[in-house]
Write a protein that holds these residues in place. Structure first.
Motif, short mmCIF file in Angstrom:
data_model
loop_
_atom_site.label_atom_id
_atom_site.label_comp_id
_atom_site.label_asym_id
_atom_site.label_seq_id
_atom_site.Cartn_x
_atom_site.Cartn_y
_atom_site.Cartn_z
N TRP A 1 1.04 -1.13 -0.26
CA TRP A 1 0.02 -0.12 -0.05
C TRP A 1 0.82 1.24 0.00
CZ3 TRP A 1 -4.73 -0.03 -1.40
CH2 TRP A 1 -5.61 0.99 -1.50
N GLU A 2 0.28 2.29 0.19
CA GLU A 2 1.09 3.72 0.14
C GLU A 2 2.30 3.75 1.12
OE1 GLU A 2 -0.56 7.66 0.74
OE2 GLU A 2 -2.36 6.48 1.61
N ASP A 3 1.92 3.19 2.00
CA ASP A 3 2.89 3.46 3.27
C ASP A 3 3.26 1.97 3.95
OD1 ASP A 3 0.59 2.74 4.39
OD2 ASP A 3 0.39 4.33 5.96
N LEU A 4 3.11 1.14 3.07
CA LEU A 4 3.23 -0.39 3.68
C LEU A 4 3.97 -1.40 2.70
CD1 LEU A 4 3.00 -2.23 6.11
CD2 LEU A 4 0.81 -3.04 5.19
N ALA A 5 5.19 -2.09 3.25
CA ALA A 5 5.53 -2.92 2.05
C ALA A 5 5.98 -4.16 3.09
CB ALA A 5 6.87 -2.44 1.39
N ARG B 1 12.92 3.05 2.48
CA ARG B 1 13.04 4.44 2.83
C ARG B 1 13.08 5.31 1.71
NH1 ARG B 1 16.98 3.30 6.03
NH2 ARG B 1 15.75 3.26 8.09
N SER B 2 13.61 4.93 0.58
CA SER B 2 13.82 5.97 -0.62
C SER B 2 12.47 5.96 -1.27
CB SER B 2 14.85 5.55 -1.31
OG SER B 2 14.41 4.36 -2.10
N LEU B 3 11.60 5.21 -1.04
CA LEU B 3 10.21 5.14 -1.56
C LEU B 3 9.32 6.02 -0.77
CD1 LEU B 3 9.93 1.59 -3.19
CD2 LEU B 3 10.26 3.72 -4.40
N GLY B 4 9.73 6.24 0.59
CA GLY B 4 8.77 6.87 1.23
C GLY B 4 7.78 6.15 2.15
N ILE B 5 8.16 4.65 2.11
CA ILE B 5 7.37 3.63 2.74
C ILE B 5 7.51 4.06 4.35
CG2 ILE B 5 7.08 1.23 3.28
CD1 ILE B 5 7.72 0.89 0.17
N LYS B 6 6.56 4.03 5.09
CA LYS B 6 6.54 4.12 6.61
C LYS B 6 6.90 2.96 7.52
CE LYS B 6 4.46 8.60 6.33
NZ LYS B 6 3.32 9.04 5.51
#
Length: 157
Positions: free
Chosen positions: A60-64, A93-98
């Motif tokens: 998802w936008e903030d989850l991997a 981190r570089s993709l902005g995943i939290k």
């Protein structure tokens, strides 16, 4: 050397992952699945041979999810798994995943990176789309772990 996987690495990834699936340590991956998700994979190449692999799958936008971590049994204990996990965390981190999570039996290994055990039910339902097709569902005995990933300074996330 850690690098992003290439199409030429698919058979090596398939062999590594499925060597552990026979022991029930990893879920099996088909060639088709690896081809479809080749951009998720990192490999560790040593002396021209792939001896480790790991994938960062965006959920998802903030989850991997970090998945399919496998190291050639003869190369274990040499830091290959750690290098691969670090590559996945840095990519997140570089993709902005939290937040990054894993479903694993190797809790002590992932604790070294700052992962902590969480309740599987805290993961979004989207995650379970894959789990429902698993041979272990609904009696999964893997442990869910999560890591909050800090975003690089200056990123607009």
């Amino acid at each position: 050397m850690v690098r992003k996987a290439l199409l030429k690495d698919v058979i090596d990834i398939y062999t590594l992952v499925n060597s552990y699936s026979k022991d029930g340590i990893l879920l099996p991956r088909s060639l088709n699945s690896i081809y479809e998700h080749i951009r998720d994979f990192w490999v560790y190449e040593k002396d021209g041979r792939v001896v480790g692999c790991c994938a960062l799958h965006i959920v998802w936008e903030d989850l991997a999810e970090i998945k399919s971590l496998a190291v050639d049994r003869e190369q274990k204990g040499m830091g290959i798994g750690s290098a691969l996990v670090n590559a996945c965390i840095e990519e997140a981190r570089s993709l902005g995943i939290k937040r990054v999570f894993v479903l694993t039996y190797a809790t002590e290994f992932f604790e070294k990176f700052g992962f902590s055990i969480i309740d599987k039910s805290s993961l979004p339902h989207k995650v379970w789309g894959e789990c429902i097709n698993c041979v272990k569902f609904p009696s999964c005995d893997e442990v869910a772990m999560s890591l909050e990933v800090s975003v690089p300074y200056g990123s607009k996330v």
